[in-house]
Design a protein around this motif. Structure first.
Motif, PDB file in Angstrom:
ATOM      1  N   UNK A 196       0.866  -1.176   0.000  1.00 48.29           N
ATOM      2  CA  UNK A 196       0.000   0.000   0.000  1.00 48.29           C
ATOM      3  C   UNK A 196       0.903   1.227   0.000  1.00 48.29           C
ATOM      4  N   UNK A 197       0.841   1.994  -1.087  1.00 50.90           N
ATOM      5  CA  UNK A 197       1.746   3.131  -1.261  1.00 50.90           C
ATOM      6  C   UNK A 197       0.948   4.425  -1.078  1.00 50.90           C
ATOM      7  N   UNK A 198       1.132   5.132   0.048  1.00 51.61           N
ATOM      8  CA  UNK A 198       0.430   6.410   0.232  1.00 51.61           C
ATOM      9  C   UNK A 198       0.966   7.452  -0.753  1.00 51.61           C
ATOM     10  N   UNK A 199       0.058   8.189  -1.383  1.00 53.20           N
ATOM     11  CA  UNK A 199       0.462   9.264  -2.288  1.00 53.20           C
ATOM     12  C   UNK A 199       0.472  10.575  -1.515  1.00 53.20           C
ATOM     13  N   UNK A 200       1.568  11.326  -1.660  1.00 49.82           N
ATOM     14  CA  UNK A 200       1.742  12.561  -0.896  1.00 49.82           C
ATOM     15  C   UNK A 200       1.039  13.727  -1.584  1.00 49.82           C
ATOM     16  N   UNK A 201       0.469  14.588  -0.760  1.00 47.73           N
ATOM     17  CA  UNK A 201      -0.250  15.749  -1.277  1.00 47.73           C
ATOM     18  C   UNK A 201       0.737  16.872  -1.581  1.00 47.73           C
ATOM     19  N   UNK A 202       0.679  17.391  -2.802  1.00 48.77           N
ATOM     20  CA  UNK A 202       1.508  18.519  -3.229  1.00 48.77           C
ATOM     21  C   UNK A 202       0.673  19.790  -3.097  1.00 48.77           C
ATOM     22  N   UNK A 203       0.986  20.603  -2.100  1.00 47.90           N
ATOM     23  CA  UNK A 203       0.167  21.789  -1.821  1.00 47.90           C
ATOM     24  C   UNK A 203       0.223  22.801  -2.960  1.00 47.90           C
ATOM     25  N   UNK A 204       1.394  22.893  -3.612  1.00 45.33           N
ATOM     26  CA  UNK A 204       1.541  23.879  -4.683  1.00 45.33           C
ATOM     27  C   UNK A 204       0.656  23.535  -5.879  1.00 45.33           C
ATOM     28  N   UNK A 205       0.602  22.256  -6.230  1.00 41.91           N
ATOM     29  CA  UNK A 205      -0.161  21.825  -7.401  1.00 41.91           C
ATOM     30  C   UNK A 205      -1.568  21.331  -7.050  1.00 41.91           C
ATOM     31  N   UNK A 206      -1.806  21.124  -5.755  1.00 44.89           N
ATOM     32  CA  UNK A 206      -3.097  20.595  -5.285  1.00 44.89           C
ATOM     33  C   UNK A 206      -3.381  19.222  -5.905  1.00 44.89           C
ATOM     34  N   UNK A 207      -2.343  18.369  -5.949  1.00 50.57           N
ATOM     35  CA  UNK A 207      -2.494  17.006  -6.460  1.00 50.57           C
ATOM     36  C   UNK A 207      -1.723  16.062  -5.540  1.00 50.57           C
ATOM     37  N   UNK A 208      -1.883  14.763  -5.788  1.00 51.53           N
ATOM     38  CA  UNK A 208      -1.170  13.737  -5.026  1.00 51.53           C
ATOM     39  C   UNK A 208      -0.120  13.102  -5.939  1.00 51.53           C
ATOM     40  N   UNK A 209       1.080  12.831  -5.375  1.00 46.18           N
ATOM     41  CA  UNK A 209       2.175  12.320  -6.187  1.00 46.18           C
ATOM     42  C   UNK A 209       2.890  11.179  -5.481  1.00 46.18           C
ATOM     43  N   UNK A 210       3.578  10.357  -6.296  1.00 43.94           N
ATOM     44  CA  UNK A 210       4.390   9.279  -5.762  1.00 43.94           C
ATOM     45  C   UNK A 210       5.207   8.641  -6.867  1.00 43.94           C
ATOM     46  N   UNK A 211       5.998   7.634  -6.496  1.00 42.01           N
ATOM     47  CA  UNK A 211       6.834   6.915  -7.451  1.00 42.01           C
ATOM     48  C   UNK A 211       6.575   5.417  -7.279  1.00 42.01           C
ATOM     49  N   UNK A 212       6.414   4.711  -8.410  1.00 41.57           N
ATOM     50  CA  UNK A 212       6.161   3.276  -8.396  1.00 41.57           C
ATOM     51  C   UNK A 212       7.241   2.555  -9.191  1.00 41.57           C
TER      52      UNK A 212
END
Length: 715
Positions: A376-392
């Motif tokens: 289970x990979x939590x995606x981090x919230x990017x406040x500047x872009x207002x999106x969630x990001x991660x690496x797989x």
């Protein structure tokens, strides 16, 4: 070429209908422990939670004679009529559990569904397919199912019913389920729910219903408020509908809904469904109320005071979707994909407003997770872009990928599924994938500080007496819906008020939930005397206080404990009490009885034909049986005399004395020199003559012989 995997989590205003296909085990084994009754009621409840635009199709295992051509297509526009049909007609009667029932329903789904729809397969069974025999042409069956999974985006769920965990593990590892695991590889699907008792069947079906209707199973304590017989709800999100669920069992009564108010205006109660199963002295009932969604204030007014039994299930007006995009932005079709292992992808997740393509404002407490195999990979919230990001990073082997977005108490969206076969890595020049550069810290606006608490156990709200002994209760505090760090929890004090006495642990890390909290151990389950208590409804109230922030929060949970009969509760206690009392009586009788002392003797002097015989000394001693008999004084038989022990003297029973006195050879009898006439004899078994130290009884016989019995204490 570097490939980019972009996962977009999209919320749309329109909620598409769902296609739900159920394989229902109506074999005779379902009658064991009344499983058929609970499964029937659970299926009724599932149908009551669906929307009119959804599609529900049921096939029964008993339809083997017709080769499963008869499908029950449920009319969700007239749910109450369908519920009555379920109650009367979904009965256990099949002699077999054929795997053909699953094959035919998958084939039917393949022909009637499309990939753009949400397609769910639910299999409810309590045993092994084909009664444990091998499934014929299993490889052909597996290939056919695999093609359908890729074609229509099928999501399988199995509800396995058994008597114990060992039996359930056997069912899960059978051939008919193993093929699904091989198709999907490591990951969330197929989802396996296990039920080992009647209550489990209803609980697991409720979890399945929440999954199908995209409702969060996590509780949010302030989702609604209660004031006596009124329940008030204010939604944080735009809704397509809101559902209120009230359930009762046995003598419990459902609360009657009398009025509905939206923004203070009373509206009609249009959609109200009532699942019911009343058979073999088991009564299960529910009241399901649908209200079309809005973001306004809703007040329900009931006849009786509102209890925690009522569940509030908001249905957020949204859709959740995952898209895999290559570097050129081209969307990959979901299904089975082959990708070299060690490939790394950027993961991007977005939440969009329902009525536009604008990004949704960040809501603290929303969790966005990427499920890859068992990770289970939590995606981090990017406040500047207002999106969630991660690496797989792709790993070798077959694994499935899907994304979830959850806000406790509101929604739980699960995306379409990608099955990725991680092949051998390609020879390539290792390039460093740039991680998103950290933005310089900016002053954050003050966050709200909302305390809440989860009060739960390793089992359901209904607890058996065995659960109370073996299971553990946990109290997990939260701030703004998030678990607390060690530093956060150090600032919080707890007070516990419970109808069950027990012990509260020190603050500690709870491995089961990966959070800090407290363990609560009730201590009145099974005492030294096997006295079981408590039972019935028990309240557990928790008060949290953060003195630093001057915040106080209270919450309570009502646990329903198994009711047991008077004899089950007190039988062992009564039996052991009787045994204890009997033992005390015997001990007292043994202590209080009079015993001979070793110094007590009977001296016998005898003269016959003017010849004095040697003096005989006999120690007064009782028999072994007489010695161990409580409440019976020691007795000793000497020449027919029954001597009875007493304090300060020895008694001779009147009955034994009279027998010796009345012998034809006896002429006269003297006691301490006093002549005794036959008319002076005592009668009765309990009457005695007393002989104190050196007292005697003398017999004079017709032949002038004499015999004297002297009682003497010789030290």
């Amino acid at each position: 070429m570097k490939r980019i995997l972009c996962i977009f989590l999209l919320f749309f205003e329109i909620v598409l209908s769902k296609n739900i296909y159920v394989v229902y085990d109506d074999s005779l084994s379902m009658k064991k422990e009344s499983r058929d009754i609970y499964a029937n009621y659970a299926l009724q409840t599932l149908a009551s939670l669906l929307s009119e635009d959804d599609n529900l199709t049921i096939t029964r295992m008993s339809d083997i004679k017709e080769d499963f051509r008869n499908k029950t297509i449920v009319n969700l526009k007239d749910i109450n009529s369908e519920l009555k049909y379920f109650e009367k007609n979904l009965v256990a009667k099949s002699q077999v559990t054929p795997y053909r029932s699953i094959e035919t329903i998958v084939d039917y789904m393949d022909k009637t569904s499309s990939k753009d729809e949400s397609n769910w397969l639910i299999v409810i069974t309590d045993g092994e397919f084909e009664d444990g025999k091998p499934i014929s042409n299993i490889e052909n069956v597996k290939n056919a199912i695999s093609k359908s999974v890729q074609k229509i985006n099928l999501k399988p769920i199995f509800l396995l019913i058994g008597s114990n965990q060992k039996e359930l593990e056997k069912y899960e590892n059978q051939e008919g389920i193993r093929v699904w695991k091989e198709i999907f590889g490591e990951g969330e699907f197929p989802k396996i729910f296990k039920a080992s008792n009647q209550k489990d069947i209803i609980t697991k079906m409720r979890e399945i219903a929440q999954l199908l209707t995209s409702k969060s199973s996590k509780s949010l304590d302030d989702i609604y408020s209660v004031n006596n017989n009124k329940l008030e709800f204010n939604s944080l999100f735009p809704l397509s509908k809101i559902i209120f669920l009230d359930q009762a069992e046995g003598e419990e009564k459902l609360n009657t809904l009398e009025k509905i108010y939206i923004d203070g205006k009373e509206i009609n109660i249009d959609k109200q469904y009532k699942p019911l199963k009343n058979e073999r002295k088991i009564l299960l009932a529910a009241n399901v109320i649908h209200i079309e969604g809005n973001n306004n204030k809703i007040i329900l007014e009931f006849k009786e005071n509102v209890t925690k039994n009522i569940k509030v299930l908001p249905e957020v007006s949204a859709k959740f979707k995952v898209s895999l995009l290559d570097e050129e932005g081209k969307e990959l079709k979901n299904g089975l994909l082959e990708i070299p292992s060690e490939e790394k992808f950027n993961v991007t997740a977005k939440l969009l407003k329902g009525d536009s393509n604008e990004l949704l404002d960040y809501v603290d407490g929303t969790e966005v997770i990427l499920n890859y195999g068992n990770k289970k990979i939590p995606l981090k919230y990017n406040k500047e872009k207002n999106i969630y990001e991660g690496v797989l990073e792709i790993e070798k082997g077959r694994k499935s990928i899907d994304g979830t977005a959850e806000f406790p108490g509101y929604f739980y969206y699960q995306s379409d599924i990608y099955i990725i076969e991680g092949t051998s890595p390609k020879p390539k020049v290792i390039k460093k994938i740039e991680e998103p550069k950290p933005e310089p810290p900016k002053p954050e606006p003050p966050k709200p500080y909302i305390m809440s608490v989860d009060i739960f156990s390793e089992i359901n709200d209904f607890l058996t007496q065995e659960d109370l002994v073996k299971k553990q209760f946990y109290i997990i505090p939260k701030i703004n819906g998030n678990n607390l760090s060690e530093e956060d929890i150090s600032k919080i004090e707890i007070k516990l008020k419970s109808d069950m006495s027990g012990k509260l642990s020190e603050k500690k890390y709870i491995d089961l939930v990966n959070s800090y909290g407290w363990e609560y151990t009730p201590d009145l389950y099974s005492g030294v005397l096997n006295f079981k208590n408590p039972q019935g409804e028990k309240k557990v109230e928790v008060t949290l206080e953060n003195k630093e922030k001057n915040k106080i929060f209270k919450d309570q949970r009502v646990l329903v404990l198994e009711k047991i009969s008077f004899w089950s509760a007190f039988g062992n206690l009564i039996l052991k009490g009787i045994l204890l009392l009997t033992g005390l009586i015997l001990i007292i009788g043994y202590i209080k009885k009079n015993r001979f002392k070793k110094e007590e003797k009977i001296i016998i002097e005898e003269i016959q034909d003017n010849f004095k015989k040697p003096v005989i000394r006999k120690v007064l001693k009782s028999t072994f049986l007489n010695t161990i008999t409580p409440y019976k004084d020691d007795e000793c038989n000497i020449d027919g005399f029954i001597f009875v022990a007493n304090k300060g003297f020895v008694g001779i029973t009147a009955e034994s004395f009279a027998k010796l006195f009345n012998r034809s050879s006896v002429n006269k009898v003297y006691i301490n020199g006093d002549y005794i006439d036959k008319d002076e004899l005592k009668t009765g078994k309990k009457e005695i003559y007393r002989l104190y130290n050196e007292d005697n009884i003398e017999f004079v016989f017709d032949n002038s012989g004499r015999k004297k019995y002297i009682y003497k204490i010789e030290k």
